[in-house]
Scaffold this motif. Structure first.
Motif, PDB file in Angstrom:
ATOM      1  N   VAL A  59       0.802  -1.366   0.075  1.00  0.00           N
ATOM      2  CA  VAL A  59      -0.022  -0.222  -0.072  1.00  0.00           C
ATOM      3  C   VAL A  59       0.920   1.332  -0.051  1.00  0.00           C
ATOM      4  CG1 VAL A  59      -1.889   1.273   1.145  1.00  0.00           C
ATOM      5  CG2 VAL A  59      -1.913  -1.359   1.041  1.00  0.00           C
ATOM      6  N   HIS A  60       0.406   2.133  -0.801  1.00  0.00           N
ATOM      7  CA  HIS A  60       1.368   3.463  -0.978  1.00  0.00           C
ATOM      8  C   HIS A  60       0.678   4.751  -0.077  1.00  0.00           C
ATOM      9  CE1 HIS A  60       2.410   1.157  -4.588  1.00  0.00           C
ATOM     10  NE2 HIS A  60       1.222   1.152  -4.786  1.00  0.00           N
ATOM     11  N   ALA A  61       1.556   5.746  -0.031  1.00  0.00           N
ATOM     12  CA  ALA A  61       1.223   6.754   0.852  1.00  0.00           C
ATOM     13  C   ALA A  61       1.400   8.065  -0.118  1.00  0.00           C
ATOM     14  CB  ALA A  61       1.375   6.922   2.251  1.00  0.00           C
ATOM     15  N   ARG A  62       0.730   8.883   0.075  1.00  0.00           N
ATOM     16  CA  ARG A  62       0.848  10.323  -0.913  1.00  0.00           C
ATOM     17  C   ARG A  62       1.254  11.446   0.375  1.00  0.00           C
ATOM     18  NH1 ARG A  62       1.066  10.302  -6.234  1.00  0.00           N
ATOM     19  NH2 ARG A  62      -0.767   8.964  -6.980  1.00  0.00           N
ATOM     20  N   CYS A  63       0.863  11.315   1.508  1.00  0.00           N
ATOM     21  CA  CYS A  63       1.039  12.076   2.747  1.00  0.00           C
ATOM     22  C   CYS A  63       1.044  11.401   4.041  1.00  0.00           C
ATOM     23  CB  CYS A  63       0.816  13.423   2.505  1.00  0.00           C
ATOM     24  SG  CYS A  63       1.419  14.469   3.544  1.00  0.00           S
ATOM     25  N   GLN A  64       1.639  10.381   4.270  1.00  0.00           N
ATOM     26  CA  GLN A  64       1.730   9.854   5.681  1.00  0.00           C
ATOM     27  C   GLN A  64       2.281  10.819   6.687  1.00  0.00           C
ATOM     28  OE1 GLN A  64       0.509   7.844   8.336  1.00  0.00           O
ATOM     29  NE2 GLN A  64       1.288   6.003   7.323  1.00  0.00           N
ATOM     30  N   ALA A  90      12.185   5.012  -2.924  1.00  0.00           N
ATOM     31  CA  ALA A  90      10.621   4.814  -2.816  1.00  0.00           C
ATOM     32  C   ALA A  90      10.157   5.565  -1.747  1.00  0.00           C
ATOM     33  CB  ALA A  90      10.247   3.377  -2.848  1.00  0.00           C
ATOM     34  N   VAL A  91      10.926   6.434  -0.938  1.00  0.00           N
ATOM     35  CA  VAL A  91      10.400   7.098   0.355  1.00  0.00           C
ATOM     36  C   VAL A  91      11.054   8.574   0.217  1.00  0.00           C
ATOM     37  CG1 VAL A  91      10.188   7.041   2.740  1.00  0.00           C
ATOM     38  CG2 VAL A  91      10.499   4.944   1.542  1.00  0.00           C
ATOM     39  N   ALA A  92      10.233   9.480   0.570  1.00  0.00           N
ATOM     40  CA  ALA A  92      10.668  10.988   0.613  1.00  0.00           C
ATOM     41  C   ALA A  92      10.045  11.493   1.820  1.00  0.00           C
ATOM     42  CB  ALA A  92      10.451  11.608  -0.869  1.00  0.00           C
ATOM     43  N   VAL A  93      10.819  12.523   2.509  1.00  0.00           N
ATOM     44  CA  VAL A  93      10.174  13.345   3.358  1.00  0.00           C
ATOM     45  C   VAL A  93       9.698  14.674   2.575  1.00  0.00           C
ATOM     46  CG1 VAL A  93      10.532  14.694   5.487  1.00  0.00           C
ATOM     47  CG2 VAL A  93      11.464  12.385   5.168  1.00  0.00           C
ATOM     48  N   ARG A  94       8.471  15.145   2.633  1.00  0.00           N
ATOM     49  CA  ARG A  94       8.144  16.131   1.764  1.00  0.00           C
ATOM     50  C   ARG A  94       8.041  17.565   2.618  1.00  0.00           C
ATOM     51  NH1 ARG A  94       2.221  14.782  -0.286  1.00  0.00           N
ATOM     52  NH2 ARG A  94       2.561  16.995  -1.029  1.00  0.00           N
ATOM     53  N   TRP A  95       7.852  17.242   3.702  1.00  0.00           N
ATOM     54  CA  TRP A  95       7.933  18.445   4.849  1.00  0.00           C
ATOM     55  C   TRP A  95       8.183  18.227   6.222  1.00  0.00           C
ATOM     56  CZ3 TRP A  95       3.944  17.799   7.964  1.00  0.00           C
ATOM     57  CH2 TRP A  95       2.776  17.310   7.658  1.00  0.00           C
ATOM     58  N   LEU A 244      -4.109   8.559   1.252  1.00  0.00           N
ATOM     59  CA  LEU A 244      -3.914  10.031   0.872  1.00  0.00           C
ATOM     60  C   LEU A 244      -3.351  10.920   1.900  1.00  0.00           C
ATOM     61  CD1 LEU A 244      -7.136  10.809  -1.468  1.00  0.00           C
ATOM     62  CD2 LEU A 244      -4.820  10.177  -2.267  1.00  0.00           C
ATOM     63  N   CYS A 245      -3.997  10.935   3.016  1.00  0.00           N
ATOM     64  CA  CYS A 245      -3.389  11.754   4.175  1.00  0.00           C
ATOM     65  C   CYS A 245      -4.412  11.585   5.481  1.00  0.00           C
ATOM     66  CB  CYS A 245      -3.349  13.405   3.590  1.00  0.00           C
ATOM     67  SG  CYS A 245      -4.898  14.022   3.382  1.00  0.00           S
ATOM     68  N   PRO A 246      -4.072  11.957   6.454  1.00  0.00           N
ATOM     69  CA  PRO A 246      -4.805  12.138   7.623  1.00  0.00           C
ATOM     70  C   PRO A 246      -5.213  13.906   7.734  1.00  0.00           C
ATOM     71  CG  PRO A 246      -2.415  12.092   8.257  1.00  0.00           C
ATOM     72  CD  PRO A 246      -2.503  12.162   6.952  1.00  0.00           C
ATOM     73  N   LEU A 247      -6.300  13.961   8.560  1.00  0.00           N
ATOM     74  CA  LEU A 247      -6.493  15.522   8.563  1.00  0.00           C
ATOM     75  C   LEU A 247      -6.746  15.975  10.037  1.00  0.00           C
ATOM     76  CD1 LEU A 247      -9.468  15.126   5.926  1.00  0.00           C
ATOM     77  CD2 LEU A 247      -7.152  16.576   5.626  1.00  0.00           C
ATOM     78  N   PRO A 255       0.594  22.040   7.555  1.00  0.00           N
ATOM     79  CA  PRO A 255       0.257  22.438   6.046  1.00  0.00           C
ATOM     80  C   PRO A 255      -1.139  22.010   5.773  1.00  0.00           C
ATOM     81  CG  PRO A 255       2.586  21.161   5.990  1.00  0.00           C
ATOM     82  CD  PRO A 255       1.913  20.982   7.463  1.00  0.00           C
ATOM     83  N   GLU A 256      -1.503  23.108   4.791  1.00  0.00           N
ATOM     84  CA  GLU A 256      -2.894  23.116   4.551  1.00  0.00           C
ATOM     85  C   GLU A 256      -3.674  21.742   3.967  1.00  0.00           C
ATOM     86  OE1 GLU A 256      -5.843  25.660   1.366  1.00  0.00           O
ATOM     87  OE2 GLU A 256      -3.742  26.143   1.812  1.00  0.00           O
ATOM     88  N   GLU A 257      -2.593  21.011   3.056  1.00  0.00           N
ATOM     89  CA  GLU A 257      -3.009  19.690   2.568  1.00  0.00           C
ATOM     90  C   GLU A 257      -3.423  18.492   3.483  1.00  0.00           C
ATOM     91  OE1 GLU A 257       0.058  17.202   0.516  1.00  0.00           O
ATOM     92  OE2 GLU A 257       1.593  17.977   1.850  1.00  0.00           O
ATOM     93  N   VAL A 258      -3.225  18.786   4.955  1.00  0.00           N
ATOM     94  CA  VAL A 258      -3.576  17.974   5.963  1.00  0.00           C
ATOM     95  C   VAL A 258      -4.493  18.552   7.138  1.00  0.00           C
ATOM     96  CG1 VAL A 258      -1.811  16.271   5.501  1.00  0.00           C
ATOM     97  CG2 VAL A 258      -1.128  18.286   7.084  1.00  0.00           C
ATOM     98  N   THR A 259      -4.907  19.716   6.459  1.00  0.00           N
ATOM     99  CA  THR A 259      -5.800  20.619   7.691  1.00  0.00           C
ATOM    100  C   THR A 259      -7.198  20.530   7.152  1.00  0.00           C
ATOM    101  OG1 THR A 259      -3.643  21.886   8.186  1.00  0.00           O
ATOM    102  CG2 THR A 259      -6.112  22.801   8.669  1.00  0.00           C
ATOM    103  N   LEU A 260      -8.119  20.314   8.286  1.00  0.00           N
ATOM    104  CA  LEU A 260      -9.458  20.428   7.939  1.00  0.00           C
ATOM    105  C   LEU A 260     -10.043  21.958   7.726  1.00  0.00           C
ATOM    106  CD1 LEU A 260     -10.473  17.980  10.602  1.00  0.00           C
ATOM    107  CD2 LEU A 260     -11.192  17.518   8.274  1.00  0.00           C
TER     108      LEU A 260
END
Length: 260
Positions: A59-64, A90-95, A244-247, A255-260
């Motif tokens: 299983v993959h993750a866009r933003c774990q 196969a792994v990167a820290v985005r922020w 995709l991500c948690p919120l 960051p906004e991509e993981v904020t409700l």
């Protein structure tokens, strides 16, 4: 100091997120083990991580989202670039973001999002094959979407969890589920407060039977009410699934991509 990371990974070569051996010992390759080795090298001291939601093998993750504590003095950019340079491709820290001591990647999350992708055509995919499940029979995405709406709300999802699930109960709140087709590809997107082990893949496996015309649209609601895993469809393959991500609430400062 506590930090939160946004981590992207291709799960194809890993035995899931969770470390399966003690730190410093050999074991099956996992995302957590690789990330902790990289962070420990940057910190020059052992680092332990906690994630928002463990993912299975393949299983993959866009933003774990992950948090860790360290006394090492490093700038967020240093943690991000330093760890990524020591990780497999196969792994990167985005922020990386400093957070309060009360932040917890798992328990502070208010929702989680998944996407399951299916290529629906007579022949398997060559491009992006590691991110797509394949279903050769024609699928009715609209019928799948309509049937899936019976799952929205807080329910007992016992019919859609693996017998190995260790959760103390099966009640979850599915906040949204949508099935959409674009050309030859179907996407099933789900958002819930939390998910059971194999819950997404088991829901998709049952929806595929509706989409193929093997079951009526009412069958999904019947499965939900039955609370019996043996009555549901087969577990869909891992390759099509991405976390995709948690919120989180805005006060967490992520960051906004993981904020409700």
């Amino acid at each position: 100091m506590r930090y939160a990371l946004g981590v992207e990974y291709d799960g194809g070569d890993f035995s899931g997120w969770q470390r399966l051996s003690q730190p410093g010992t050999a074991g099956p390759p996992t995302v957590q083990a690789a990330l902790e080795r990289a962070l420990s090298e940057v910190a020059d001291a052992p680092v332990a991580t906690v994630c928002a939601g463990r993912t299975d093998a393949g299983v993959h993750a866009r933003c774990q989202v992950v948090h860790f504590d360290s006394q090492a003095r490093r700038e967020p950019r240093g943690w991000m670039l330093g760890a990524t340079s020591r990780l497999p491709p196969a792994v990167a820290v985005r922020w990386c973001v400093p957070v309060g001591d009360d932040f917890h990647a798992r328990f502070s999350a208010r929702a989680r999002r998944y996407r399951y992708r299916i290529v629906n055509r007579p022949v398997r995919a060559a491009l992006e094959r590691q991110y797509l499940a394949w279903y050769r029979q024609p699928l009715d995405a609209q019928a799948m979407h309509r049937a899936a709406q019976a799952l929205v709300g807080e329910h007992d999802f016992s019919s859609f969890r693996t017998v190995r699930c260790q959760a103390p109960h099966a009640r979850r709140e599915l906040q949204r589920i949508a099935v959409e087709r674009v050309g030859e590809e179907l996407a099933v997107e789900l958002q819930a407060n939390a998910f059971l082990h194999h819950m997404v893949r088991n829901i998709v496996g049952s929806l595929l039977e509706v989409g193929a015309g093997e079951r009526s649209g009412a069958w999904i609601a019947e499965l939900l009410a039955a609370r019996d895993r043996t009555l549901a469809g087969a577990t869909a393959p891992a390759a099509g699934l991405s976390f995709l991500c948690p919120l989180y609430l805005p006060e967490c400062g992520l960051p906004e991509e993981v904020t409700l």
